[in-house]
Scaffold this motif. Structure first.
Motif, PDB file in Angstrom:
ATOM      1  N   ARG A   1       0.920  -1.351  -0.100  1.00 51.82           N
ATOM      2  CA  ARG A   1       0.020   0.051  -0.113  1.00 51.82           C
ATOM      3  C   ARG A   1       1.025   1.268   0.061  1.00 51.82           C
ATOM      4  O   ARG A   1       0.469   2.259  -0.510  1.00 51.82           O
TER       5      ARG A   1
ATOM      6  N   TYR B   1      -7.810 -10.168   0.930  1.00 57.75           N
ATOM      7  CA  TYR B   1      -7.230  -8.944   0.271  1.00 57.75           C
ATOM      8  C   TYR B   1      -7.369  -9.230  -1.248  1.00 57.75           C
ATOM      9  O   TYR B   1      -7.129 -10.250  -1.944  1.00 57.75           O
ATOM     10  N   ARG B   2      -7.475  -8.102  -1.934  1.00 55.45           N
ATOM     11  CA  ARG B   2      -7.881  -8.119  -3.157  1.00 55.45           C
ATOM     12  C   ARG B   2      -7.367  -6.686  -3.839  1.00 55.45           C
ATOM     13  O   ARG B   2      -7.683  -5.513  -3.346  1.00 55.45           O
TER      14      ARG B   2
ATOM     15  N   GLU C   1      -3.681  -0.264  -4.285  1.00 51.75           N
ATOM     16  CA  GLU C   1      -4.827  -0.164  -3.442  1.00 51.75           C
ATOM     17  C   GLU C   1      -5.329  -1.740  -3.377  1.00 51.75           C
ATOM     18  O   GLU C   1      -5.721  -2.282  -4.274  1.00 51.75           O
TER      19      GLU C   1
ATOM     20  N   THR D   1      -7.079  -3.746  -6.231  1.00 48.86           N
ATOM     21  CA  THR D   1      -8.139  -2.931  -6.987  1.00 48.86           C
ATOM     22  C   THR D   1      -7.545  -1.686  -7.868  1.00 48.86           C
ATOM     23  O   THR D   1      -8.006  -1.211  -8.595  1.00 48.86           O
TER      24      THR D   1
ATOM     25  N   ARG E   1      -7.996  -3.916  -1.035  1.00 45.30           N
ATOM     26  CA  ARG E   1      -9.161  -3.923  -0.024  1.00 45.30           C
ATOM     27  C   ARG E   1      -9.083  -5.233   0.764  1.00 45.30           C
ATOM     28  O   ARG E   1      -8.529  -6.504   0.327  1.00 45.30           O
ATOM     29  N   GLY E   2      -9.320  -5.178   2.125  1.00 46.62           N
ATOM     30  CA  GLY E   2      -9.299  -6.288   2.798  1.00 46.62           C
ATOM     31  C   GLY E   2     -10.620  -7.228   3.185  1.00 46.62           C
ATOM     32  O   GLY E   2     -10.555  -7.869   3.963  1.00 46.62           O
ATOM     33  N   ASP E   3     -11.829  -6.501   2.643  1.00 49.85           N
ATOM     34  CA  ASP E   3     -12.774  -7.258   2.907  1.00 49.85           C
ATOM     35  C   ASP E   3     -13.088  -8.565   2.070  1.00 49.85           C
ATOM     36  O   ASP E   3     -12.926  -8.579   0.953  1.00 49.85           O
TER      37      ASP E   3
END
Length: 314
Positions: free
Chosen positions: A48, A60-61, A53, A63, A55-57
């Motif tokens: 990061r 981890y992905r 970028e 974006t 996302r952790g929901d």
């Protein structure tokens, strides 16, 4: 300034490769990499910080990927190279030689600009910001005689990447890539090595690509991807060059066939300045490990090295 994320380079690449295949949870990454979940989180935060970028929901992905840099090029790269990125360097080849002498292998040194770039015969190479300046460190199991094949492979890889970017490019023997439309020089390649009579210790292959650069900032006779087809995604371009080069370099016959297919020198009347004199005639073929076969008025001559001039328009 050099881009260093502050984590182990191999682990960084492992995390990037894992994320490139799709979302992964912290426990999944920890098990796959053999580290703690806290260590995974540290590596994700480092990425990061490098501009990703993530996302952790629900795992981890990635974006968004940064436009350029070491981790950006490594993300999704299908070739086994660690990338070292610098905003500016005197010469990526010089830095690659340092790494080679230190025992490194399969490292790609990348810079946004060079302040002391050079080409063959120690000629200066103008390297403004926006170009692609790339040097690959290898420790191949080849003899010095076979090393010129790597130069041919580099020319093929770069020409293929240029064509994918919309530039009608072709290879001029021995190591230049030109625009077929304007004749302007797009790419120079410089290969250096160290070794003994029967084996190579290391090889550095340098690529200088006039990518997102205005022609006014380049020497006379040069052109750029920007001028020929518009700006290119440098991250994707570097990935394609590395992937094509790595796929080719172990297949001598494939290198020669691909080089012939992309060459603009073959069939041309040429003048080649060699260390032993001038050779004038029609370029017939290229043979392993990179000799140019020239048909002169007297005989066929095989040229190992020299400066080649096309005597009629390309």
């Amino acid at each position: 300034m050099s881009e260093r994320e502050g984590v182990d380079e191999d682990t960084r690449r492992a995390v990037l490769d894992a994320l490139a295949t799709g979302p992964a949870t912290g426990p999944e990454l920890a098990e796959r990499l053999g580290v703690s979940r806290a260590a995974v989180w540290k590596r994700i935060e480092a990425l990061r910080d490098a501009g990703f970028e993530i996302r952790g929901d629900d795992g981890y992905r990635v974006t968004s990927v940064p436009a350029y840099g070491a981790a950006a090029v490594e993300f999704g790269l299908e070739a086994p190279y660690r990338v070292e990125y610098h905003d500016a360097l005197p010469s990526t080849n010089a830095r690659a030689r340092e790494l080679a002498k230190a025992g490194e292998d399969r490292v790609a040194v990348l810079a946004d600009e060079q302040t002391g770039g050079r080409g063959r015969l120690d000629r200066g190479w103008n390297s403004p910001s926006g170009g692609i300046y790339l040097s690959v460190v290898l420790r191949p199991e080849i003899t010095p005689r076979e090393a010129p094949l790597l130069t041919l492979a580099a020319a093929v890889a770069t020409t293929r990447a240029l064509r994918e970017a919309g530039v009608d490019a072709g290879i001029k023997w021995p190591n230049d890539v030109l625009s077929r439309e304007t004749g302007g020089k797009l790419v120079g390649i410089l290969t250096e090595m160290e070794g003994e009579a029967d084996r190579v210790s290391w090889v550095v292959v340098g690529f200088g690509v006039n990518a997102n650069v205005d022609p006014a900032d380049l020497p006379e006779g040069a052109t750029s991807v920007r001028a020929e087809a518009g700006d290119v995604d440098r991250r994707v371009f570097v990935q394609r060059v590395l992937e094509e080069f790595d796929a080719l370099r172990g297949e001598p016959d494939a290198i020669l066939d691909a080089w012939r297919e992309l060459a603009i020198t073959l069939g041309e009347r040429v003048r080649v300045e060699t260390p032993t004199g001038e050779v004038i005639g029609r370029a017939l073929d290229v043979e392993a490990p990179g000799r140019l076969v020239v048909e002169t008025d007297e005989d066929e001559v095989r040229v190992h090295a020299g400066d080649c001039e096309h005597l009629r328009p390309v």
